[in-house]
Design an enzyme around this catalytic site. Structure first.
Site, PDB file in Angstrom:
ATOM      1  N   LYS A 100       0.600  -1.277  -0.253  1.00 49.60           N
ATOM      2  CA  LYS A 100      -0.162  -0.039   0.076  1.00 49.60           C
ATOM      3  C   LYS A 100       0.776   1.161  -0.072  1.00 49.60           C
ATOM      4  O   LYS A 100       0.550   2.190  -0.797  1.00 49.60           O
ATOM      5  CB  LYS A 100      -0.977  -0.052   1.153  1.00 49.60           C
ATOM      6  CG  LYS A 100      -1.957  -1.094   0.980  1.00 49.60           C
ATOM      7  CD  LYS A 100      -2.959  -1.242   2.584  1.00 49.60           C
ATOM      8  CE  LYS A 100      -3.916  -2.261   2.275  1.00 49.60           C
ATOM      9  NZ  LYS A 100      -4.731  -2.365   3.637  1.00 49.60           N
ATOM     10  N   HIS A 146       0.810  -6.778  17.894  1.00 45.64           N
ATOM     11  CA  HIS A 146      -0.582  -7.650  17.718  1.00 45.64           C
ATOM     12  C   HIS A 146      -0.792  -8.005  19.047  1.00 45.64           C
ATOM     13  O   HIS A 146      -0.318  -7.929  20.105  1.00 45.64           O
ATOM     14  CB  HIS A 146       0.050  -9.210  17.132  1.00 45.64           C
ATOM     15  CG  HIS A 146       1.348  -9.477  17.774  1.00 45.64           C
ATOM     16  ND1 HIS A 146       1.280 -10.249  18.734  1.00 45.64           N
ATOM     17  CD2 HIS A 146       2.558  -9.424  17.324  1.00 45.64           C
ATOM     18  CE1 HIS A 146       2.652 -10.656  18.967  1.00 45.64           C
ATOM     19  NE2 HIS A 146       3.516 -10.191  17.967  1.00 45.64           N
TER      20      HIS A 146
END
Length: 163
Positions: A100, A146
């Site tokens: 991206k 995470h």
């Protein structure tokens, strides 16, 4: 104001970045899509991945998913972690975020992008020779995190502007 739900951030005329503003009499808005610093283009990519989705892909496709997406060192590093799927999800998110950040990155393969942990514990992207040939010298910075259910990554890419 451009449809943004918050007021624009302006650089002060006396700030060091003001020299980059080609029209000093107009304020430079901080949330422009294409940003340039000293002849380099900046790209930012963000991705979030469900750890459960990665677990399902691993279970469904056996080792094929791992072999197709991750490098050998990435797999080894993650298998040594207490929660391998979380680490793999973070790496998957970093690869997506890198793509991206490049913008037009059609044709890239996940295995051409590896996220490895350096000796001091920070994540670092390693790119294939093909990517480096095609996109030139890239400076990257990556941050991953995470939790139980999700992994997230942010990637900053500084690239030479091709004319």
């Amino acid at each position: 104001m451009g449809g943004f739900p918050f007021p624009p951030l302006f650089f002060q005329p006396t700030s060091p970045i003001s020299r980059l503003n080609p029209t000093p009499h107009l304020p430079m808005i901080a949330y422009t899509e294409q940003t340039m610093i000293e002849g380099r283009q900046i790209g930012i990519g963000v991705d979030i991945v469900s750890v459960k989705r990665i677990e399902e892909l691993i279970n469904r496709w056996d080792g094929k998913f791992l072999e197709r997406v991750f490098g050998e060192q990435e797999i080894r590093d993650c298998q040594q972690k207490p929660h391998p799927a979380r680490s793999l999800a973070a790496r998957f998110a970093a690869k997506e975020a890198f793509i991206k950040a490049l913008g037009d990155a059609g044709g890239l393969r996940f295995r051409e992008i590896e996220l490895r942990t350096t000796e001091n514990g920070s994540p670092r992207l390693f790119l294939s020779e093909r990517i480096l040939r095609e996109y030139g010298h890239l400076v990257t910075k990556v941050s991953i995190a995470h939790e139980k259910e999700f992994a997230v990554a942010v990637v900053l890419v500084l690239s030479e502007v091709r004319r």
